[in-house]
Write an enzyme that holds these catalytic residues in place. Structure first.
Site, short mmCIF file in Angstrom:
data_model
loop_
_atom_site.label_atom_id
_atom_site.label_comp_id
_atom_site.label_asym_id
_atom_site.label_seq_id
_atom_site.Cartn_x
_atom_site.Cartn_y
_atom_site.Cartn_z
N GLY A 169 0.84 -1.19 0.00
CA GLY A 169 0.00 0.00 0.00
C GLY A 169 0.87 1.24 0.00
N CYS A 170 0.42 2.31 0.64
CA CYS A 170 1.19 3.55 0.72
C CYS A 170 2.59 3.28 1.26
CB CYS A 170 0.47 4.57 1.60
SG CYS A 170 1.38 6.11 1.83
N PHE A 171 3.62 3.71 0.52
CA PHE A 171 4.97 3.30 0.89
C PHE A 171 5.59 4.07 2.05
CE2 PHE A 171 6.53 5.46 -3.36
CZ PHE A 171 6.11 6.71 -2.92
#
EC number: 1.8.4.11
Length: 217
Positions: A55-57
């Site tokens: 997901g969001c890194f």
């Protein structure tokens, strides 16, 4: 009352993908702002790499740089078609890439299996092209490695965890596992690197299922 439905994300084809750029978006990578190590090498003898998408890194990178045995991390894009993509291009869904954290680690201190297990536990790998409210093919679950042997190790862990999740009422696991080369990983812009160290109150969603993976250290 009007209802608005967001269309289901669809993976772009190679023919549809953006053409990309000739040069990296991060041409002069700086050392890791937390660990002080280089984010592009040269790596020490014996160090290994794995590329992880959960997901969001931003939060994913922070989780891994805090782990013992991890020597360096960076964020970028992989798994798609567009060379040298920008963040804006990746967010358009027209590159095929997913947000990725490159983890450089010492296998004498931490194993690939441990890194994969921690990643699986940190997100919901049954959500397909999304993680929570973050929707798009760029948020898909993925583990990329350098050898077929490593890929088989990861696939076995993912498969076993998938069965565990199903026994707890979750759907099919959608995690992507593949072999790539370092050239297939494109560093993200500088402001994304170690983002939560630079912005301690920054966006850091949590999507863990709460189900342990069962891989022992």
């Amino acid at each position: 009352m009007a209802f608005f439905f967001r269309p289901e994300p669809k993976m772009v084809t190679p023919e549809e993908a953006l053409k990309g750029g000739r040069h990296p978006v991060l041409e002069s990578p700086q050392p890791h702002t937390v660990l002080g190590t280089p984010i592009t090498g040269p790596w020490k003898e014996g160090q290994k790499r794995v590329w992880i998408g959960l997901g969001c890194f931003w939060g994913v990178e922070q989780m891994y740089w805090k782990m013992d045995g991890v020597e360096s991390t960076s964020v970028g894009y992989a798994g798609g078609y567009t060379p040298n993509p920008t963040y804006r291009e990746v967010c358009s869904g027209r590159t095929g890439h997913t947000e990725i954290v490159e983890v450089v680690y010492d296998p004498e201190k931490i194993t690939l299996a441990e890194l994969v297990a921690r990643g699986l536990e940190a997100h919901d790998p049954t959500q397909g092209y999304r993680q929570g409210n973050d929707v798009g093919t760029q948020y898909r679950s993925a583990f990329y490695v350098e050898t077929g042997e490593e890929a088989e190790t990861v696939r076995q862990i993912v498969s076993t965890y998938g069965e565990t999740l199903k026994s707890h009422g979750f759907g099919e696991i959608t995690t992507e596992v593949d072999v790539i080369t370092p050239a297939d990983y494109y560093l993200a812009e500088d402001y994304h690197q170690q983002y939560l160290h630079k912005n301690p109150d920054g966006y850091c969603p949590h999507h863990s299922t709460g189900i342990p993976c069962g891989v022992e250290a």
